[in-house]
Design an enzyme around this catalytic site. Structure first.
Site, mmCIF file in Angstrom:
data_model
loop_
_atom_site.group_PDB
_atom_site.id
_atom_site.type_symbol
_atom_site.label_atom_id
_atom_site.label_comp_id
_atom_site.label_asym_id
_atom_site.label_seq_id
_atom_site.Cartn_x
_atom_site.Cartn_y
_atom_site.Cartn_z
ATOM 1 N N THR A 1 0.805 -1.218 0.000
ATOM 2 C CA THR A 1 0.000 0.000 0.000
ATOM 3 C C THR A 1 0.842 1.273 0.000
ATOM 4 O O THR A 1 0.281 2.371 -0.031
ATOM 5 C CB THR A 1 -0.960 0.022 1.211
ATOM 6 O OG1 THR A 1 -0.233 -0.282 2.415
ATOM 7 C CG2 THR A 1 -2.077 -0.989 1.035
ATOM 8 N N SER A 2 2.158 1.161 0.042
ATOM 9 C CA SER A 2 3.021 2.325 -0.134
ATOM 10 C C SER A 2 4.383 1.833 -0.591
ATOM 11 O O SER A 2 4.807 0.724 -0.225
ATOM 12 C CB SER A 2 3.144 3.137 1.159
ATOM 13 O OG SER A 2 3.768 4.388 0.918
#
Length: 395
Positions: free
Chosen positions: A107-108
């Site tokens: 997610t990042s």
């Protein structure tokens, strides 16, 4: 010890080497951006990260940090042209005791430098311009912008408070002080408008209307459009009075989708074995994973997802499910090819086959043959020119 190296000296050499390689490969052209790549310490933004293991079986990521990997190897990886994951499932990692991670969704991350500089060069900035960045991430691309334009010209929006906090710390430690805000990037930041340029380092299903309002006429938007099945690609749009138009770039770069536009958790109700109407399929499920046809499938079925599985011990079938309209298509193998069963308000496979056939009729073009026109009320992808074949984007 062999690993007792001068980190800053080695990192500076690796930055010059990275810039030289990007230039040699034709990915870095501007002397200003080359100077930024040579100056900005990517390792300050990647003190630790995860890389995918090459072990067979379930996809697993392994932690990389100087304390355990070794400074030399860590720096070598940092300054390679790779994307490195820094968060999974929206949760912070305990870097005091990092463990291998499986069955998780990144997610990042810190995007591969060649893609970062490609987007920055596409942005076409000039001295004195104001830039709004959507998706701060580690802050590395933000720092490149600050080096090129000055911190006062850069505003960056990050959806995750912890990610934003770490980016601010890394930016400050590197001598850059842009406005780093926490919020929904789709809304932009009206207080700083108008902007000359807007760049988004996460994928969006369409162009948020607020962006059109906040980028001045003649300004540029560079972002990735994507859906729930795949990325559509990188687009560069020129803004004109709350509308914008432009072209996709060739290639297939992909960013994580903006969290506010994640697909619904539920795929919807699975169709029964006798639901829908059946016919012989002109195309099999392979077009959902081949680059060109898959691009067309995403355009034709923007709210769909697919998976393949065997039902009740039978052959492997592919399910295409639209969780918005509850429409479905199920492809099953037969002795003479593929059969498709469809139901719901949209004939998903009819739309996908029609889009794939249009692509083939026009010579199976690359993504660079497609353009985008957006306004507050309508967003369209077209082939060849704005009067050519068209598909509506989701918002």
């Amino acid at each position: 010890m062999a690993d007792e190296i001068d980190v800053e000296t080695v990192a500076a050499d690796l930055r010059r080497r990275l810039a030289r390689q990007l230039a040699t490969d034709g990915r870095l052209h501007s002397p200003q951006w080359r100077a930024a790549v040579e100056a900005v310490p990517r390792h300050a933004f990647l003190p630790h990260f995860y890389r995918e293991s090459d072990a067979p079986g379930v996809t697993t990521w392994e932690p990389v940090m100087p304390e355990t990997t070794g400074k030399a190897k860590w720096l070598g990886l940092v300054y390679s042209d790779e994307t490195w994951v820094t968060q999974f499932n929206g949760h912070d990692i305990d870097w005091a005791d990092p463990q291998p991670i499986s069955n998780a969704t990144p997610t990042s991350s810190s995007t591969m430098p060649s893609l970062v500089v490609r987007m920055l060069e596409d942005l076409g900035v000039q001295d004195g311009m104001k830039v709004l960045e959507i998706g701060t991430g580690t802050g590395y691309s933000t720092a490149l912008l600050c080096h090129r334009l000055g911190s006062g010209s850069v505003t960056s929006i990050e959806t995750d408070d912890g990610v934003a906090r770490r980016a601010r710390q890394a930016l400050t430690g590197s001598g850059h002080f842009p406005d780093v805000l926490v919020g929904d990037g789709r809304v932009g930041h009206a207080d700083g408008a108008p902007y000359d340029r807007l760049i988004a380092t996460c994928g969006f299903r369409g162009i948020p209307p607020f962006w059109l309002e906040q980028v001045r006429p003649g300004g540029v938007i560079v972002t990735t459009l994507r859906g729930w099945m795949r990325s559509l690609g990188l687009v560069k749009l020129i803004v004109t009075d709350e509308s914008a138009s432009g072209w996709f770039s060739d290639g297939d770069p992909s960013f994580m989708i903006a969290r506010q536009q994640d697909a619904p958790t539920s795929l919807g109700m699975l169709p029964g074995l006798d639901d829908g109407t059946a016919r012989k399929a002109a195309y099999g499920p392979e077009i959902l994973s081949r680059s060109g046809p898959a691009f067309m499938a995403q355009l034709a079925a923007p709210d769909a997802r697919f998976f393949s599985t065997a039902i009740d011990g039978g052959p492997v079938s592919t399910f295409v499910l639209d969780s918005i309209t509850q429409s479905f298509a199920v492809l099953a193998p037969t002795e003479s090819g593929w059969q498709v069963r469809q139901g719901g308000t949209r004939r998903l496979w009819d739309a996908i086959e029609s889009a794939a056939a249009t692509w083939e009729e026009h010579g199976s073009p690359s993504t660079g043959a497609f353009g985008v026109t957006v306004s507050r009320d309508q967003q369209t992808v077209w082939l060849g020119n704005p009067n050519g074949p068209q598909w509506a984007l989701s918002s």
